[in-house]
Design a protein around this motif. Structure first.
Motif, short mmCIF file in Angstrom:
data_model
loop_
_atom_site.label_atom_id
_atom_site.label_comp_id
_atom_site.label_asym_id
_atom_site.label_seq_id
_atom_site.Cartn_x
_atom_site.Cartn_y
_atom_site.Cartn_z
N PRO A 322 -31.35 -12.28 41.79
CA PRO A 322 -31.98 -11.91 40.46
C PRO A 322 -30.85 -12.17 39.64
O PRO A 322 -29.55 -12.48 39.85
N PRO A 323 -31.53 -12.87 38.32
CA PRO A 323 -30.69 -13.52 37.25
C PRO A 323 -29.56 -12.49 36.62
O PRO A 323 -29.65 -12.17 35.44
N GLU A 324 -28.86 -11.49 37.22
CA GLU A 324 -27.95 -10.58 36.86
C GLU A 324 -26.72 -10.61 37.07
O GLU A 324 -26.30 -11.21 38.32
N GLY A 325 -25.46 -10.24 36.42
CA GLY A 325 -24.10 -10.27 36.69
C GLY A 325 -24.08 -11.92 37.03
O GLY A 325 -24.64 -12.57 36.30
N MET A 326 -23.26 -12.15 38.19
CA MET A 326 -23.00 -13.35 38.58
C MET A 326 -24.09 -14.12 38.92
O MET A 326 -24.31 -15.30 38.94
N GLY A 327 -25.32 -13.38 39.28
CA GLY A 327 -26.59 -14.03 39.68
C GLY A 327 -27.34 -14.97 38.51
O GLY A 327 -27.64 -15.75 38.84
N LEU A 328 -26.72 -14.60 37.35
CA LEU A 328 -27.06 -15.23 36.06
C LEU A 328 -26.64 -16.77 36.08
O LEU A 328 -27.31 -17.80 35.90
N ALA A 329 -25.16 -16.76 36.34
CA ALA A 329 -24.63 -17.98 36.44
C ALA A 329 -25.07 -19.13 37.69
O ALA A 329 -25.11 -20.06 37.32
N VAL A 330 -25.03 -18.37 38.87
CA VAL A 330 -25.70 -18.89 39.86
C VAL A 330 -27.10 -19.59 39.67
O VAL A 330 -27.40 -20.73 39.76
N MET A 331 -28.03 -18.81 39.23
CA MET A 331 -29.46 -18.99 38.84
C MET A 331 -29.71 -20.16 37.81
O MET A 331 -30.51 -20.98 38.03
N ASN A 332 -28.58 -20.13 36.74
CA ASN A 332 -28.46 -21.18 36.01
C ASN A 332 -28.08 -22.77 36.63
O ASN A 332 -28.91 -23.65 36.11
#
Ligand code: AMP
Ligand code: MG
Length: 346
Positions: A322-332
């Motif tokens: 999910p693109p939340e928290g550190m997930g946003l940087a990972v998904m970018n």
């Protein structure tokens, strides 16, 4: 040129500092990824960064400092940046400041702002202190390759192109810093990283926007707020496809696709969470960390992307976060590595 790879020590730091002051390039560890540094006030030295990396000249660099007293000669310091520096420096947050004329054009690609960060890695801080100069440093990879998170990655990309790599072990965060723009009033994350949107909002006590192109390709004629976003980035040579949807269905679709590609003679594998390694054991699974720890995925991602090239993969399927928290940087990063190619498992 012969590249020396030395562990961080008092002697290697002194050698690295002397090289920087002479206008040479040095690769060094930070808490995000390895950086390729040059004296930021020496335009000729900074130009060498672009040629060593094969980096397009219109992609500006981040200037690294170890102390806030180094800011004043480089830039204006807007009020709004103060609580952020207080909360997150030293650390993985890059801020854009209105630049002063001391900063060479080559550093900022002619932009009116200069990106500045204070790294927390002790070797980076020591190098900046001993050299006494602000250090312009992008990631120490060849342009287009995944950023280096170990000294071995740097050597792979830059051997014989730079004189020295300081080896400080694997980088803790594993993804590049968060880049935050405060220069237009409302804060905007241009590149997500180790300091998350929630963390920034808590300190600023106001909403923080995320640039639209973080989770999708740039549109035709759209100006990249952060020039780096324009380029193909982090991409392995394999065709990487993201698979999203219900977890059980994702696992079975990845397995089906991987085996179908192999039946057609392609080398194929999957990137999956540790919890799914067993279910995907026939698919040469690569562990991207635990589902419940996005920091672990951040830490491992670039190393796994590089391994795909070494293994000569043609086709790769990856789970998503999910693109939340550190997930946003990972998904970018994962999104760009896959050119946002996505399958839905329903
Ligand atoms: P790298 O050092 O390779 O992690 O790349 C630095 C990133 O910061 C790139 O995405 C740049 O486009 C971005 N950046 C650096 N300076 C500026 C600036 N003045 N305005 C907007 N983005 C910047
Ligand atoms: Mg980079």
């Amino acid at each position: 040129m012969i590249t020396q790879l030395l562990p961080v020590s008092e002697q290697s730091l002194a050698m690295a500092s002397a090289l920087l002051r002479q206008g040479e390039l040095v690769a060094f560890p930070t808490e995000t990824v390895y950086g390729l540094g040059a004296d930021a006030l020496n335009a000729e030295a900074v130009r060498n960064i672009f040629s060593a990396k094969g980096r397009p000249a219109d992609n500006p660099l981040i200037v690294h400092i170890y102390d806030r007293s180094q800011l004043d000669p480089l830039c204006e310091i807007p009020e709004a940046s103060l609580p952020l520096m207080e909360a997150f420096w030293p650390g993985p947050l890059t801020l854009l400041f209105p630049r002063k004329s001391t900063v060479p054009d080559v550093v900022t690609a002619g932009l009116p702002t200069v990106a500045i960060r204070m790294p927390s890695h002790p070797a980076a801080a020591a190098l900046l202190r001993v050299s006494g100069v602000p250090v312009a440093a992008p990631s120490a990879n060849r342009s287009g390759r995944p950023s280096p998170t170990t000294a071995a990655h740097v050597l792979e990309d830059l051997q014989d192109r730079i004189p020295l790599i300081l080896d400080g072990g694997p980088c803790e965060v594993g993804l590049e810093s968060t880049v935050l723009d405060l220069s237009h009033g409302d804060p905007v994350i241009l590149r997500p990283g180790g300091i998350t949107k929630d963390m920034l909002e808590k300190v600023l006590q106001r909403p923080v926007a995320v640039a639209g192109s973080v989770l999708r390709p740039l549109r035709e004629n759209e100006t990249a707020l952060s020039p780096g976003m324009r380029y193909k980035h982090y991409a392995p040579r394999a065709v990487l496809t993201l698979v999203e949807g219900d977890p059980g269905k994702v696992v079975s679709l990845m397995r089906k696709r991987c085996l179908a590609d192999r039946a057609e003679g392609r080398t194929a594998c999957v990137l999956c969470f540790r919890e799914h390694m067993e279910a995907l054991r026939e698919c040469n699974p690569h562990d991207i960390g635990s589902l419940s720890h996005p920091e672990e995925t951040a830490h491992r991602l670039f190393d796994v992307l590089r391994a795909l090239d070494e293994e000569g993969m043609d086709s790769v399927y990856s789970e998503v976060l999910p693109p939340e928290g550190m997930g946003l940087a990972v998904m970018n990063r994962l999104g760009r590595a896959a050119a946002f190619r996505t399958l839905r498992a329903d």
